[in-house]
Design a protein around this motif. Sequence first.
Motif, mmCIF file in Angstrom:
data_model
loop_
_atom_site.group_PDB
_atom_site.id
_atom_site.type_symbol
_atom_site.label_atom_id
_atom_site.label_comp_id
_atom_site.label_asym_id
_atom_site.label_seq_id
_atom_site.Cartn_x
_atom_site.Cartn_y
_atom_site.Cartn_z
ATOM 1 N N UNK A 107 -4.135 2.596 -4.472
ATOM 2 C CA UNK A 107 -3.790 1.178 -4.430
ATOM 3 C C UNK A 107 -4.975 0.332 -3.976
ATOM 4 N N UNK A 108 -5.789 0.869 -3.078
ATOM 5 C CA UNK A 108 -6.937 0.108 -2.583
ATOM 6 C C UNK A 108 -7.889 -0.269 -3.713
ATOM 7 N N UNK A 109 -7.922 0.573 -4.738
ATOM 8 C CA UNK A 109 -8.793 0.285 -5.879
ATOM 9 C C UNK A 109 -8.347 -0.913 -6.690
ATOM 10 N N UNK A 121 -4.836 3.966 6.197
ATOM 11 C CA UNK A 121 -5.275 4.238 4.820
ATOM 12 C C UNK A 121 -5.517 5.728 4.619
ATOM 13 N N UNK A 122 -6.146 6.372 5.598
ATOM 14 C CA UNK A 122 -6.433 7.804 5.469
ATOM 15 C C UNK A 122 -5.164 8.628 5.417
ATOM 16 N N UNK A 176 0.845 -1.188 0.000
ATOM 17 C CA UNK A 176 0.000 0.000 0.000
ATOM 18 C C UNK A 176 0.886 1.246 0.000
ATOM 19 N N UNK A 177 0.862 1.996 -1.074
ATOM 20 C CA UNK A 177 1.643 3.233 -1.132
ATOM 21 C C UNK A 177 0.799 4.455 -1.447
ATOM 22 N N UNK A 202 -10.362 -2.664 10.399
ATOM 23 C CA UNK A 202 -10.410 -2.105 11.744
ATOM 24 C C UNK A 202 -10.159 -0.598 11.718
ATOM 25 N N UNK A 203 -10.311 0.026 12.884
ATOM 26 C CA UNK A 203 -10.007 1.451 13.004
ATOM 27 C C UNK A 203 -8.539 1.704 12.680
#
Length: 232
Positions: free
Chosen positions: A168-170, A226-227, A163-164, A219-220
């Motif tokens: 990337x989440x997409x 991610x944010x 994850x950079x 999770x939180x």
Amino acid sequence: MALFRRQSRNQQNAAWGQDVRGVLMSAPPDRIRQDLRLMIARPGPNLGAQGVVWPLGDRGEIFAVACVKGPDGTAVTIETPMVQHWGMAVEDVWLQAATNLRMESFSGTPMEISTGTTLHSLLGQSWPGSAQLFRLGEALGDPLRAGALVVPPIDNGLLALPLNSQRTLGMAGFVLKTAQGLTRDQQPLSTGMFWWHEGILEELEVNWQGPEHASLTGSARFGQVVRALPPQ
């Protein structure tokens, strides 16, 4: 006692002797330490009640299993009485088994699926490649500051997407579809997606929003990391 790998009883006996448990119980702890390994397995009769195992994720779909690697590559599940007999702590077994994975060769193929986004596939050569999950950052040669999306679709394979960025989440749907392609003719080791971060594995909830796109919920802690990622 669970014996992994497809081998006949004669093959197993030839490698270990007639009494596998007796051999392991009588072996010096220093000799055992160098043969400790971790692997991933599905639940079943191969994981006995006394096996040193740990569930990965909330669904109980797959488990981390502490093993002893035999001279022929056969894996024998470690049981609690063995650990007690060797005078070792369970935590020590886990740590040493994970450390010993450094000795197992594997091939890693990076594939750039978009600019700045690389999907890694790890295939084992002398031990199941999915076990490299337990030392993922080291195996990829990447600190993985925000972690990676991980799918272990088969015993011998692992897909990891560092994850950079939030973009990337997409790519989660693409990774899952790629994993499904690897298990077309066999039962998958796992159908889920996980987040590996700082040595901790968290199972993510996958929500399909079409045939190719999937969103992820975690999770939180996952949301916080991610944010903090850059958008691109």
